[in-house]
Design an enzyme around this catalytic site. Structure first.
Site, PDB file in Angstrom:
ATOM      1  N   ASP A   1       1.067  -1.418   0.165  1.00 40.22           N
ATOM      2  CA  ASP A   1       0.139  -0.508  -0.171  1.00 40.22           C
ATOM      3  C   ASP A   1       0.918   1.111   0.040  1.00 40.22           C
ATOM      4  OD1 ASP A   1      -2.022  -2.005   0.553  1.00 40.22           O
ATOM      5  OD2 ASP A   1      -2.366  -1.887   2.729  1.00 40.22           O
TER       6      ASP A   1
HETATM    7  N1  URA Z   1      -1.146  -5.943   3.953  1.00 40.97           N
HETATM    8  C1  URA Z   1      -1.627  -4.660   3.875  1.00 40.97           C
HETATM    9  O1  URA Z   1      -2.534  -4.036   4.453  1.00 40.97           O
HETATM   10  N2  URA Z   1      -0.620  -3.661   3.605  1.00 40.97           N
HETATM   11  C2  URA Z   1       0.305  -3.850   2.613  1.00 40.97           C
HETATM   12  O2  URA Z   1       0.500  -3.320   2.488  1.00 40.97           O
HETATM   13  C3  URA Z   1       0.218  -4.915   2.464  1.00 40.97           C
HETATM   14  C4  URA Z   1      -0.239  -6.183   3.145  1.00 40.97           C
END
Ligand code: URA
Length: 246
Positions: free
Chosen positions: A113
């Site tokens: 993310d």
């Molecule tokens: N899980 C999440 O919530 N975000 C990420 O970036 C990777 C795994």
């Protein structure tokens, strides 16, 4: 030997596109179905179509060819970068961190993310990406999670059993408390082998916690080590072989 076989029997179009470094096989399948791929001037939407060395293949009108040099990069992604090669809103992308020194187009192996930090692989080897991201291979990914306040034993047990996020129940995760409430925060290490969208954040949300900081520490047995945030390095051949064997 494999090349000779391919010359005789052709290679499936999605595998061919992956070997050009454009995308992993599943993404290549989406491109084909969406009508973005032509073979010798004809749009092809049939996934099993065979391609031969003399065929001319395009994606979005651009000719593609299998790549000779494969790149395998480990990046320590900073928060505030999107995992994509471009962003319609003009935000910085992870490719901005490597593009000055890498002469070919890369794609990311899975995604992190915008707000997540940590280990992200970039490559032009679509088969490598396929191996590491296909759910069947259950590749383990370890995260450091920091939340405000304390986490209860009940919540840790829930993570270990599986948590309902939307209409999906996650597989049992490894979850260990590593540090309690220094300045009001707790750190937990969580290992999962699935890759649902925002999975770790949604698992914690489902248990009533908001994540303040999330970082990926390892994928398979390859760890970020002391690579600084925003920096990258080439994977060693040992690391590449370990990951290919997953
Ligand atoms: N899980 C999440 O919530 N975000 C990420 O970036 C990777 C795994």
């Amino acid at each position: 030997m494999e090349e000779l076989e391919q010359e005789k029997e052709g290679v499936r179009l999605q595998k061919y596109i992956a070997s050009c470094g454009i995308a992993a096989r599943r993404k290549a399948e989406e491109m084909i179905v969406a009508g973005r791929v032509t073979v010798n001037g004809q749009t092809v939407r049939e996934l099993g179509t065979k391609v031969f060395p003399e065929d001319r293949v395009t994606v979005d009108g651009i000719s593609i060819k299998p790549v000779a040099t494969k790149y395998y990069i480990m990046l320590n992604k900073p928060a505030g970068y999107i995992t994509s090669s471009e962003d319609e809103r003009g935000r910085a992308t992870v490719m901005d961190l490597v593009k000055d020194e890498i002469p070919v187009r890369l794609h990311s192996v899975g995604r992190l993310d915008y707000d997540t930090e940590g280990l992200l692989f970039l490559t032009n080897d679509g088969d490598f990406t396929y191996r590491l991201t296909h759910p069947r291979h259950e590749v383990k990914k370890k995260y450091l999670v920091i939340i405000r306040g304390d986490i209860t034993i009940t919540a840790l047990c829930a993570l270990r059993r599986g948590v309902k996020i939307g209409d999906y129940t996650t597989a049992p995760a490894e979850a260990d408390l590593v540090d309690v409430a220094a300045k009001g925060y707790s750190s937990i290490e969580v290992t999962i082998h699935e890759g649902k969208n925002r999975q770790v954040r949604r698992m914690f949300e489902a248990l009533g916690y908001e994540i303040s900081y999330l970082k990926r520490l390892s994928v398979g047995n390859v760890t970020l080590g002391n690579l600084k945030v925003g920096k990258w390095r080439h994977l060693t051949s040992h690391e590449i072989n370990c990951l290919k064997g997953m």
